[in-house]
Design an enzyme around this catalytic site. Structure first.
Site, PDB file in Angstrom:
ATOM      1  N   LYS A  22       7.590 -10.529 -17.791  1.00 29.69           N
ATOM      2  CA  LYS A  22       8.069  -9.327 -16.891  1.00 29.69           C
ATOM      3  C   LYS A  22       8.435  -9.855 -15.530  1.00 29.69           C
ATOM      4  O   LYS A  22       9.740  -9.473 -15.057  1.00 29.69           O
ATOM      5  CB  LYS A  22       6.914  -8.441 -16.669  1.00 29.69           C
ATOM      6  CG  LYS A  22       7.183  -7.554 -15.236  1.00 29.69           C
ATOM      7  CD  LYS A  22       5.852  -6.459 -15.237  1.00 29.69           C
ATOM      8  CE  LYS A  22       4.984  -6.919 -13.931  1.00 29.69           C
ATOM      9  NZ  LYS A  22       5.792  -6.775 -12.653  1.00 29.69           N
ATOM     10  N   ASN A  23       7.863 -10.797 -15.034  1.00 31.42           N
ATOM     11  CA  ASN A  23       8.256 -11.206 -13.556  1.00 31.42           C
ATOM     12  C   ASN A  23       9.405 -12.206 -13.735  1.00 31.42           C
ATOM     13  O   ASN A  23      10.286 -12.314 -12.648  1.00 31.42           O
ATOM     14  CB  ASN A  23       7.031 -11.920 -12.782  1.00 31.42           C
ATOM     15  CG  ASN A  23       6.057 -10.882 -12.493  1.00 31.42           C
ATOM     16  OD1 ASN A  23       6.322  -9.822 -12.423  1.00 31.42           O
ATOM     17  ND2 ASN A  23       4.889 -11.441 -11.894  1.00 31.42           N
ATOM     18  N   CYS A 117       3.308  -2.179  -6.419  1.00 35.13           N
ATOM     19  CA  CYS A 117       1.997  -2.006  -6.777  1.00 35.13           C
ATOM     20  C   CYS A 117       1.296  -2.117  -5.259  1.00 35.13           C
ATOM     21  O   CYS A 117       1.618  -2.450  -4.499  1.00 35.13           O
ATOM     22  CB  CYS A 117       1.337  -3.269  -7.454  1.00 35.13           C
ATOM     23  SG  CYS A 117       1.348  -2.721  -9.297  1.00 35.13           S
ATOM     24  N   ARG A 122       2.620  -5.235   2.143  1.00 35.37           N
ATOM     25  CA  ARG A 122       3.493  -6.165   1.477  1.00 35.37           C
ATOM     26  C   ARG A 122       4.748  -6.556   2.219  1.00 35.37           C
ATOM     27  O   ARG A 122       5.786  -6.034   2.111  1.00 35.37           O
ATOM     28  CB  ARG A 122       4.031  -5.851  -0.080  1.00 35.37           C
ATOM     29  CG  ARG A 122       2.732  -5.561  -0.922  1.00 35.37           C
ATOM     30  CD  ARG A 122       2.961  -5.310  -2.355  1.00 35.37           C
ATOM     31  NE  ARG A 122       3.449  -6.265  -3.032  1.00 35.37           N
ATOM     32  CZ  ARG A 122       3.551  -6.063  -4.582  1.00 35.37           C
ATOM     33  NH1 ARG A 122       3.171  -5.241  -4.878  1.00 35.37           N
ATOM     34  NH2 ARG A 122       4.157  -7.261  -5.054  1.00 35.37           N
ATOM     35  N   ASP A 305      -3.010 -12.110 -10.439  1.00 35.18           N
ATOM     36  CA  ASP A 305      -2.444 -10.943 -11.494  1.00 35.18           C
ATOM     37  C   ASP A 305      -3.493 -11.005 -12.569  1.00 35.18           C
ATOM     38  O   ASP A 305      -3.335 -10.194 -13.424  1.00 35.18           O
ATOM     39  CB  ASP A 305      -0.970 -11.107 -12.050  1.00 35.18           C
ATOM     40  CG  ASP A 305      -0.171 -10.521 -10.846  1.00 35.18           C
ATOM     41  OD1 ASP A 305      -0.466 -10.043  -9.717  1.00 35.18           O
ATOM     42  OD2 ASP A 305       0.944 -10.757 -11.015  1.00 35.18           O
ATOM     43  N   ARG A 397       4.507  -0.211 -17.219  1.00 34.72           N
ATOM     44  CA  ARG A 397       5.402  -1.034 -16.393  1.00 34.72           C
ATOM     45  C   ARG A 397       5.396  -2.550 -17.076  1.00 34.72           C
ATOM     46  O   ARG A 397       6.507  -3.036 -16.883  1.00 34.72           O
ATOM     47  CB  ARG A 397       5.041  -1.084 -14.915  1.00 34.72           C
ATOM     48  CG  ARG A 397       5.156   0.263 -14.106  1.00 34.72           C
ATOM     49  CD  ARG A 397       4.797   0.012 -12.727  1.00 34.72           C
ATOM     50  NE  ARG A 397       5.068  -1.449 -12.400  1.00 34.72           N
ATOM     51  CZ  ARG A 397       4.457  -2.037 -11.633  1.00 34.72           C
ATOM     52  NH1 ARG A 397       3.125  -1.598 -11.129  1.00 34.72           N
ATOM     53  NH2 ARG A 397       4.830  -3.425 -11.369  1.00 34.72           N
TER      54      ARG A 397
HETATM   55  C1  UD1 Z   1       4.710 -11.467  -7.002  1.00 36.32           C
HETATM   56  C2  UD1 Z   1       4.373 -10.772  -8.454  1.00 36.32           C
HETATM   57  C3  UD1 Z   1       3.123 -10.064  -8.250  1.00 36.32           C
HETATM   58  C4  UD1 Z   1       1.963 -11.364  -7.951  1.00 36.32           C
HETATM   59  C5  UD1 Z   1       2.551 -12.055  -6.754  1.00 36.32           C
HETATM   60  C6  UD1 Z   1       1.413 -13.298  -6.560  1.00 36.32           C
HETATM   61  C7  UD1 Z   1       6.699 -10.378  -9.166  1.00 36.32           C
HETATM   62  C8  UD1 Z   1       7.754  -9.145  -9.379  1.00 36.32           C
HETATM   63  N1  UD1 Z   1       5.357  -9.742  -8.588  1.00 36.32           N
HETATM   64  O1  UD1 Z   1       4.884 -10.595  -5.867  1.00 36.32           O
HETATM   65  O2  UD1 Z   1       2.749  -9.459  -9.717  1.00 36.32           O
HETATM   66  O3  UD1 Z   1       0.699 -10.428  -7.715  1.00 36.32           O
HETATM   67  O4  UD1 Z   1       3.754 -12.516  -6.967  1.00 36.32           O
HETATM   68  O5  UD1 Z   1       1.229 -13.873  -7.610  1.00 36.32           O
HETATM   69  O6  UD1 Z   1       6.822 -11.309  -9.493  1.00 36.32           O
HETATM   70  N2  UD1 Z   1       4.055 -12.399   2.100  1.00 36.32           N
HETATM   71  C9  UD1 Z   1       4.189 -12.540   3.355  1.00 36.32           C
HETATM   72  N3  UD1 Z   1       5.335 -12.240   3.709  1.00 36.32           N
HETATM   73  C10 UD1 Z   1       6.504 -12.085   2.799  1.00 36.32           C
HETATM   74  C11 UD1 Z   1       6.297 -12.173   1.509  1.00 36.32           C
HETATM   75  C12 UD1 Z   1       4.936 -12.305   1.025  1.00 36.32           C
HETATM   76  O7  UD1 Z   1       3.361 -12.390   4.233  1.00 36.32           O
HETATM   77  O8  UD1 Z   1       7.886 -11.995   3.245  1.00 36.32           O
HETATM   78  C13 UD1 Z   1       2.704 -12.820   1.577  1.00 36.32           C
HETATM   79  C14 UD1 Z   1       1.990 -11.323   0.659  1.00 36.32           C
HETATM   80  O9  UD1 Z   1       1.614 -10.206   1.519  1.00 36.32           O
HETATM   81  C15 UD1 Z   1       0.900 -11.860  -0.019  1.00 36.32           C
HETATM   82  C16 UD1 Z   1       1.512 -13.438  -0.313  1.00 36.32           C
HETATM   83  O10 UD1 Z   1       2.467 -13.546   0.694  1.00 36.32           O
HETATM   84  O11 UD1 Z   1      -0.258 -12.065   0.769  1.00 36.32           O
HETATM   85  C17 UD1 Z   1       2.178 -13.551  -1.724  1.00 36.32           C
HETATM   86  O12 UD1 Z   1       3.068 -12.629  -2.081  1.00 36.32           O
HETATM   87  P1  UD1 Z   1       4.142 -13.004  -3.056  1.00 36.32           P
HETATM   88  O13 UD1 Z   1       4.281 -14.319  -3.611  1.00 36.32           O
HETATM   89  O14 UD1 Z   1       5.671 -12.660  -2.284  1.00 36.32           O
HETATM   90  O15 UD1 Z   1       4.339 -11.793  -3.768  1.00 36.32           O
HETATM   91  P2  UD1 Z   1       5.129 -10.944  -4.700  1.00 36.32           P
HETATM   92  O16 UD1 Z   1       6.502 -12.034  -4.814  1.00 36.32           O
HETATM   93  O17 UD1 Z   1       5.524  -9.717  -3.865  1.00 36.32           O
END
Ligand code: UD1
Length: 428
Positions: A22-23, A117, A122, A305, A397
Site C-alpha cells: 500500500k505505502n 489515520c 501529524r 504499523d 483501506r
Molecule cells: C508513514 C506511513 C504510516 C506509518 C508512518 C511511520 C504512509 C502512507 N504512511 O506515515 O503508515 O505509520 O510512516 O512508519 O506511508 N513528523 C514531523 N514533521 C513532519 C513529518 C512527520 O514531526 O513534517 C513526525 C510525525 O509526527 C511522526 C514521525 O515524524 O511522529 C514519523 O512520521 P512519518 O514517518 O512522516 O509518517 P507518515 O509518512 O505520515
C-alpha cells in the site's frame, strides 16, 4: 455500512498470498505525474487507499486503464492542473505526495491538506522545510498548501526527524530539480527504496535509498516505464502475527523475508517458530507466548504499523510485556477496545503495560484506524465467543480481500450489512 463478525477459536492454517505494498503504491501512483508519459504499474493492491489515489489522478485529467485487477496503466500527459482541492484529498493522508510530484512537474502545487489515520498530531513541517530548501516558497492558507518556485534547485537537506512522508515528498520534488539534492537522516523503509527504484526506471538518478543518505542528481526529463510494486511488509506481518496468535501454521507467500526481520525476531522471542524461504515465510506456534518488551522505531526497527497487532498477541502472553511507541504520540487508542475483550492493559503516554491474561472474550468493538482494525481482527480470531467489529472502512483501506484470505486459512469471519448513519471523514 458493514461490520465484521468473527467466531473466535479457529487456528489458522494453510497458505496466503501477500498483495502489493500500500505505502509504495500510494507514492508511486502520484510519482507517475513526473513523466508525462504512460507508466504501467503491476502488483497494485486492490484496496480503497489505492483506488482513492487513482481516482484523484483521474480527476486531475490522467488517463487510467485497468489491465487487470493488479495492473494499471496511467497516462499523465493529459494532466493540466497543479491544483488539488479538498474534496479529492480529504480521504487519503498520502494525497500530500501530490505536492512533491506537482512541484517536480510544474514547479508549482496547490494541494488541500489531507485526511489521515487519526493517531496524534501529524505535522508536515519537515516536508515544507524540504520544499523551501529546494527553493520553493511554501505557505499554508485556508487548509491549502501553496508551493511554487521559478525553478527547483538541488540542496543539502538534513531531516531533524526521520520521516517517511517527508523523505518521499522531497524525493519527488528533487528528481527534476537542477543539480544535486542530498537528503540526510532519510527514512529507510522498504517503500522508500521501491519509490527510488520506480523513479530510476523512469530515468531519474536516485542513489542511496535504504540508507541514511539519499543523493539525487536532477534530470531534465523522465519517461514512462513498467514497474512491479514490492509485497506489503505490514500485510505480511499482520498475517504472521495472526498465524502465531491463533496457534496456527501458515505459509505466507510473495514476501521479501528481509523486510520482515524485525517482526520475525519478535515473534521468535515470544515463542513462535518462523522459517524463512526465498519469497515466503512459514509461521507456526503452539499458541502459548512468553512476555517481551517491544519498542517501535523507524525502519529497520519494529514498525509502528505492526504495534497494535503485536500487542494483541502480548495481551495473552505469560507475564508483563512493555510496549513503547517510538513514532506516534497517540497510537494506543485501540487499547480501550482490547480492554472490552478482557485484556489487562495500562497506558501511560507512549508506553503500554500488558499484563497477560489467559484468554480474550468476544465483544462488540470498533476499528479506530487501519492497523487498530487489523488488531481487532486478530483479537477476534483468538477470543472465546463472537466479536463484532464496526467502522471497517478503515481496514478496507489497506488490506486486500482480507475476509476471503482469512476464511481460506480457516477463520470464521464474515461481513454483515448494518443500517446506521454513514461515516465518511477521518480516513487516512
Ligand atoms: C508513514 C506511513 C504510516 C506509518 C508512518 C511511520 C504512509 C502512507 N504512511 O506515515 O503508515 O505509520 O510512516 O512508519 O506511508 N513528523 C514531523 N514533521 C513532519 C513529518 C512527520 O514531526 O513534517 C513526525 C510525525 O509526527 C511522526 C514521525 O515524524 O511522529 C514519523 O512520521 P512519518 O514517518 O512522516 O509518517 P507518515 O509518512 O505520515
Amino acid at each position: 455500512m458493514e461490520k465484521l463478525v468473527i467466531h473466535g477459536g479457529n487456528r489458522l492454517s494453510g497458505e496466503v498470498e501477500i498483495s502489493g505494498a500500500k505505502n509504495a503504491a500510494v507514492a508511486i501512483i502520484p510519482a507517475t505525474l513526473l513523466a508525462q508519459d504512460i507508466c504501467r504499474i503491476e502488483n497494485i493492491p486492490n484496496i480503497s487507499d489505492v483506488s482513492c489515489m487513482v481516482r484523484i489522478l483521474s480527476q486531475m485529467g490522467a488517463q487510467i486503464r485497468y489491465i487487470n485487477k493488479h495492473t494499471i496503466e496511467i497516462n499523465t500527459k493529459t494532466v493540466n492542473s497543479y491544483i488539488v482541492p479538498h474534496e479529492m484529498t480529504k480521504q487519503l493522508r498520502a494525497s500530500y505526495y501530490l505536492i512533491g510530484a506537482l512541484l517536480g512537474r510544474y514547479s508549482r502545487a496547490k494541494v488541500a491538506l489531507p485526511g489521515g489515520c487519526n493517531f496524534g498530531v501529524r505535522p508536515i513541517d519537515l516536508h515544507i522545510k524540504g520544499f523551501e530548501l529546494l527553493g520553493a516558497r511554501a505557505t499554508v492558507e485556508n487548509a491549502m498548501i501553496n508551493a511554487s518556485a521559478d525553478r527547483l534547485t538541488g540542496s543539502h537537506i538534513y531531516m531533524d526527524k526521520v520521516s517517511v512522508g517527508a523523505t518521499i515528498n522531497i524525493m519527488l520534488a528533487a528528481v527534476k530539480a537542477r543539480g544535486l539534492t542530498i537528503i540526510d537522516n532519510a527514512a529507510k523503509e522498504p517503500h522508500i527504496v521501491d519509490l527510488a527504484n520506480f523513479l530510476n526506471s523512469m530515468g531519474a538518478d536516485v542513489r542511496g535509498a535504504g540508507t541514511d543518505v539519499i543523493k539525487i542528481h536532477g534530470v531534465n526529463e523522465l519517461h514512462g516505464c513498467t514497474y512491479n510494486i514490492i509485497p506489503d511488509q505490514i500485510e505480511a506481518g499482520t498475517y504472521m502475527v495472526a498465524a502465531a496468535a491463533t496457534g496456527g501454521d501458515v505459509l505466507i507467500k510473495n514476501v521479501i523475508p528481509k523486510h520482515l526481520e524485525s517482526i520475525t525476531a519478535k515473534l521468535i522471542e515470544c515463542g513462535a517458530q518462523v522459517t524463512e524461504y526465498d519469497d515466503s515465510v512459514r509461521v507456526q506456534s503452539e499458541g502459548r507466548f512468553r512476555r517481551i518488551n517491544l519498542k517501535t522505531m523507524p525502519h529497520p526497527g519494529f514498525p509502528t504499523d505492526m504495534q497494535p497487532q503485536m500487542s494483541v498477541l502480548l495481551s495473552v502472553a505469560e507475564g508483563t510485556s512493555l510496549v513503547s511507541e517510538g513514532v506516534w504520540d497517540n497510537r494506543f487508542k485501540y487499547v480501550d477496545q482490547l480492554i472490552r475483550m478482557g485484556a489487562d492493559v495500562r497506558v501511560d503516554g507512549t508506553i503500554a503495560v500488558f499484563q497477560g491474561v489467559s484468554e480474550l472474550t468476544g465483544a462488540p468493538v470498533k476499528a479506530d484506524d487501519l492497523r487498530a482494525g487489523a488488531a481487532m481482527i486478530i483479537a477476534g480470531l483468538i477470543a472465546r465467543g463472537v466479536t463484532e467489529i464496526e467502522d471497517i472502512i478503515y481496514i478496507d483501506r489497506g488490506y486486500e480481500d482480507y475476509v476471503e484470505k482469512l476464511r481460506n486459512l480457516g477463520a470464521d469471519i464474515y461481513r454483515m450489512e448494518v443500517r446506521d448513519e454513514v461515516k465518511t471523514e477521518n480516513a487516512g
